[in-house]
Design a protein around this motif. Structure first.
Motif, PDB file in Angstrom:
ATOM      1  N   ASP A 238      50.496 -15.109   4.330  1.00 23.74           N
ATOM      2  CA  ASP A 238      49.093 -14.798   4.604  1.00 23.74           C
ATOM      3  C   ASP A 238      48.190 -15.775   3.848  1.00 23.74           C
ATOM      4  O   ASP A 238      47.696 -15.489   2.752  1.00 23.74           O
ATOM      5  N   TRP A 239      47.959 -16.939   4.463  1.00 21.57           N
ATOM      6  CA  TRP A 239      47.125 -17.957   3.836  1.00 21.57           C
ATOM      7  C   TRP A 239      45.692 -17.471   3.577  1.00 21.57           C
ATOM      8  O   TRP A 239      45.154 -17.683   2.478  1.00 21.57           O
ATOM      9  N   PRO A 240      45.017 -16.838   4.556  1.00 22.29           N
ATOM     10  CA  PRO A 240      43.634 -16.397   4.292  1.00 22.29           C
ATOM     11  C   PRO A 240      43.527 -15.471   3.084  1.00 22.29           C
ATOM     12  O   PRO A 240      42.598 -15.602   2.272  1.00 22.29           O
ATOM     13  N   LEU A 241      44.476 -14.543   2.939  1.00 16.81           N
ATOM     14  CA  LEU A 241      44.460 -13.633   1.792  1.00 16.81           C
ATOM     15  C   LEU A 241      44.582 -14.406   0.487  1.00 16.81           C
ATOM     16  O   LEU A 241      43.831 -14.172  -0.473  1.00 16.81           O
ATOM     17  N   LEU A 242      45.521 -15.339   0.433  1.00 18.53           N
ATOM     18  CA  LEU A 242      45.720 -16.104  -0.793  1.00 18.53           C
ATOM     19  C   LEU A 242      44.506 -16.977  -1.100  1.00 18.53           C
ATOM     20  O   LEU A 242      44.047 -17.046  -2.248  1.00 18.53           O
TER      21      LEU A 242
ATOM     22  N   PRO B  64      54.709  -9.315 -13.755  1.00 24.00           N
ATOM     23  CA  PRO B  64      54.185  -8.281 -12.865  1.00 24.00           C
ATOM     24  C   PRO B  64      53.939  -8.887 -11.490  1.00 24.00           C
ATOM     25  O   PRO B  64      53.698 -10.096 -11.361  1.00 24.00           O
ATOM     26  N   VAL B  65      54.009  -8.053 -10.456  1.00 22.84           N
ATOM     27  CA  VAL B  65      53.997  -8.546  -9.080  1.00 22.84           C
ATOM     28  C   VAL B  65      52.821  -7.942  -8.320  1.00 22.84           C
ATOM     29  O   VAL B  65      52.601  -6.728  -8.355  1.00 22.84           O
ATOM     30  N   VAL B  66      52.091  -8.811  -7.619  1.00 18.53           N
ATOM     31  CA  VAL B  66      51.056  -8.365  -6.692  1.00 18.53           C
ATOM     32  C   VAL B  66      51.509  -8.759  -5.290  1.00 18.53           C
ATOM     33  O   VAL B  66      51.752  -9.937  -5.015  1.00 18.53           O
ATOM     34  N   SER B  67      51.634  -7.765  -4.419  1.00 24.87           N
ATOM     35  CA  SER B  67      52.169  -7.988  -3.078  1.00 24.87           C
ATOM     36  C   SER B  67      51.317  -7.262  -2.051  1.00 24.87           C
ATOM     37  O   SER B  67      50.565  -6.334  -2.378  1.00 24.87           O
ATOM     38  N   THR B  68      51.446  -7.678  -0.819  1.00 22.49           N
ATOM     39  CA  THR B  68      50.897  -6.893   0.283  1.00 22.49           C
ATOM     40  C   THR B  68      51.835  -5.715   0.544  1.00 22.49           C
ATOM     41  O   THR B  68      53.004  -5.733   0.126  1.00 22.49           O
TER      42      THR B  68
ATOM     43  N   GLN C 146      48.618  -4.417  -2.400  1.00 21.07           N
ATOM     44  CA  GLN C 146      47.221  -4.512  -1.988  1.00 21.07           C
ATOM     45  C   GLN C 146      47.136  -5.230  -0.645  1.00 21.07           C
ATOM     46  O   GLN C 146      47.689  -6.316  -0.476  1.00 21.07           O
ATOM     47  N   ALA C 147      46.406  -4.622   0.300  1.00 17.84           N
ATOM     48  CA  ALA C 147      46.321  -5.175   1.651  1.00 17.84           C
ATOM     49  C   ALA C 147      45.141  -6.118   1.834  1.00 17.84           C
ATOM     50  O   ALA C 147      45.188  -7.021   2.672  1.00 17.84           O
ATOM     51  N   LYS C 148      44.067  -5.938   1.073  1.00 19.86           N
ATOM     52  CA  LYS C 148      42.846  -6.726   1.262  1.00 19.86           C
ATOM     53  C   LYS C 148      42.647  -7.698   0.108  1.00 19.86           C
ATOM     54  O   LYS C 148      43.126  -7.477  -1.004  1.00 19.86           O
ATOM     55  N   SER C 149      41.891  -8.764   0.379  1.00 19.59           N
ATOM     56  CA  SER C 149      41.763  -9.846  -0.594  1.00 19.59           C
ATOM     57  C   SER C 149      41.070  -9.404  -1.879  1.00 19.59           C
ATOM     58  O   SER C 149      41.439  -9.860  -2.969  1.00 19.59           O
ATOM     59  N   ASP C 150      40.070  -8.501  -1.793  1.00 14.63           N
ATOM     60  CA  ASP C 150      39.385  -8.097  -3.024  1.00 14.63           C
ATOM     61  C   ASP C 150      40.315  -7.292  -3.926  1.00 14.63           C
ATOM     62  O   ASP C 150      40.365  -7.504  -5.146  1.00 14.63           O
ATOM     63  N   GLY C 151      41.081  -6.363  -3.344  1.00 14.80           N
ATOM     64  CA  GLY C 151      42.044  -5.602  -4.139  1.00 14.80           C
ATOM     65  C   GLY C 151      43.165  -6.483  -4.661  1.00 14.80           C
ATOM     66  O   GLY C 151      43.640  -6.304  -5.793  1.00 14.80           O
ATOM     67  N   PHE C 152      43.591  -7.441  -3.853  1.00 16.65           N
ATOM     68  CA  PHE C 152      44.641  -8.373  -4.258  1.00 16.65           C
ATOM     69  C   PHE C 152      44.169  -9.190  -5.462  1.00 16.65           C
ATOM     70  O   PHE C 152      44.887  -9.328  -6.462  1.00 16.65           O
ATOM     71  N   ALA C 153      42.941  -9.714  -5.381  1.00 22.28           N
ATOM     72  CA  ALA C 153      42.391 -10.524  -6.476  1.00 22.28           C
ATOM     73  C   ALA C 153      42.204  -9.691  -7.737  1.00 22.28           C
ATOM     74  O   ALA C 153      42.486 -10.161  -8.853  1.00 22.28           O
ATOM     75  N   ASP C 154      41.736  -8.452  -7.598  1.00 24.84           N
ATOM     76  CA  ASP C 154      41.551  -7.588  -8.768  1.00 24.84           C
ATOM     77  C   ASP C 154      42.876  -7.357  -9.492  1.00 24.84           C
ATOM     78  O   ASP C 154      42.934  -7.368 -10.728  1.00 24.84           O
TER      79      ASP C 154
END
Length: 485
Positions: free
Chosen positions: A333-337, A415-419, A435-443
């Protein structure tokens, strides 16, 4: 008395001359100069420590002949590394009924020559041994994945492992199987094949499968017990003709969901399941979807190699860096990253792996593409980062994936952050956030970045200890032997 030219005197000394231009990992290249022209069918025969001679076809070389004048010259190429063990001893060269010996040449350029031998029909290289024959979808030299890791971990339960991948179907001009060392107690095998073979797209005919099995069976003569571990359905036509005691099919992926794999591969997969004594898989969803009626099966998740991460605990301090390790395919998921990286401009996002799916636009300055790198070096990079990423799209394909990288991440104390393509159970584990969305992923990346929570890192490393490849191999052997876990 007038002396004859030196070239003429040389021609009287030997019935043919041999010159080696190259002896390295690409093979043996050189030329021969016989005393007279050869028929088109003539070959150069080379014998040594291997069981049967190797025959090289000869190609006339007019340019070289001009230099010798009195002799025709022919080039030859044996397209794999050959030599005596340790490059000692002598070779026996035969041409047009004449024989001569020469010292085995020293190899250069990473030659595997000291590890290779040729095996012909009637030999018994596996005499009185328990052998595991691995039929894999990738070659040993490819990025370290389940196929190589599980094969190596299983080697402790056998006297020897023979490993075949796509490159094992060797369309070079050779009529004997080739066996060469890959690791301790593990050998690679190349068997003669009529053409280049695409494991994902091509299908083995009955005659081709029989030919492969016949060649492999020459290597298994004398083995007291042989198990086959098949890791891709395209090998299925070979299985029935192998001299095997038990067959394990390791169901790695939902093969029918891959665009680059031919659609009818599932026919071979179902036939392979019917042939198997045991079906294993890293993901319970794959076992549930397969038609396993009457077939023993076992869940054998992926794992990690403790030896590759032996320096993880000593790697301090951690850089303020998020890392991804693995191939960048269509499910990445390039846009998310990219959105997460733009939000966290003071954190470096390091991407390690082969890029097969390009980003939709220019990357933020803090996204660094490192490309493919050797596995030990990649493990070292994990040990220097502070948080790990798995930004996969959530699809039917990814929902059936048990990624090797998550075990390696945890073993490195990351620690791991994943969709949320991962099973929900992962999200309930300390140190893993879905985390499914970019803001939650970044947090989530921001919370884990840095090196503050050493207790969490120790917890992650301890949790990973039960997931070593050695433990996975023991579970597989127990299931194969019908032992309760």
């Amino acid at each position: 008395m007038n002396r004859a030219p030196r070239r003429y005197l040389l021609s009287l000394w030997k019935p043919f001359w041999v010159h080696i231009d190259q002896c390295n990992a690409e093979g043996l290249i050189g030329w021969v100069a016989p005393s007279k022209a050869l028929s088109p069918e003539e070959t150069l025969s080379v014998s040594g420590a291997w069981a049967e001679p190797v025959h090289a076809r000869l190609k006339p070389d007019g340019a070289l002949r001009a230099a010798w004048q009195t002799r025709p010259l022919y080039r030859f190429h044996i397209p794999f590394p050959v030599s005596e063990p340790g490059s000692r001893g002598a070779w026996r060269m035969s041409l047009a009924g004449h024989v001569q010996t020469m010292p085995a040449p020293k190899c250069s350029g990473g030659c595997l020559a000291s590890q290779i031998r040729f095996v012909g029909p009637g030999t018994q290289p596996c005499k009185s041994r328990r052998v595991l024959l691995v039929l894999s979808s990738i070659d040993w030299e490819f990025r370290r994945q389940r196929q190589q890791q599980l094969s190596q971990a299983l080697s402790v339960s056998y006297d020897h492992v023979l490993y075949l991948g796509p490159a094992s179907l060797d369309h070079a001009d050779n009529n004997l199987p080739v066996v060469y060392s890959l690791a301790e107690a593990i050998s690679g095998v190349a068997v003669p094949f009529e053409r280049a073979f695409d494991m994902a797209q091509d299908r083995l005919t009955a005659s081709s499968a029989h030919q492969i099995a016949e060649q492999v069976n020459t290597l298994l003569k004398g083995a007291v017990h042989t198990d086959v571990l098949c890791l891709f359905p395209a090998w299925q036509p070979v299985i029935g003709a192998l001299a095997a005691n038990r067959v394990i099919y390791d169901l790695l992926d939902d093969h029918g969901s891959f665009d680059h794999i031919r659609a009818d591969i599932m026919v071979e997969e179902q036939a392979l399941i019917a042939q198997a004594d045991l079906v294993t898989s890293p993901h319970v969803g794959l076992l549930q979807r397969a038609d396993l009626s009457g077939v023993r099966n076992a869940l054998v998740p992926n794992g990690f190699d403790p030896a590759a991460l032996s320096q993880a605990e000593a790697s301090h301090p951690r850089a303020r860096r998020a890392v991804y390790l693995g191939a960048i395919e269509s499910w990445f998921d390039w846009p998310l990253l990219m959105q997460s990286a733009e939000t966290l401009s003071d954190i470096e996002f390091e991407i390690i792996g082969r890029v097969e799916s390009l980003p939709p636009g220019p990357l933020p300055a803090n996204v660094i593409l490192k490309g493919e790198m050797p596995h030990p070096e990649a493990m070292k990079r994990l040990c220097e980062a502070s948080v790990a990423l798995i930004p996969f799209k959530v699809t039917a394909l990814t929902r059936m994936v048990d990624p090797v990288k998550i075990y390696e991440y945890m073993a490195a104390g990351l620690p791991v952050v994943s969709t949320p393509f991962l099973d929900e159970g992962w999200g309930r584990m300390e140190g893993v956030e879905l985390q499914a969305k970019s803001d939650g992923f970044a947090d989530a990346v921001l919370r884990f970045a840095g090196d503050a929570d050493t207790a969490l890192r120790q917890t992650l490393m301890q949790q990973a200890q039960t997931a070593s490849w050695s433990a996975r191999a023991r579970d597989l052997i127990a299931a194969l032997n019908g032992e309760s876990g």
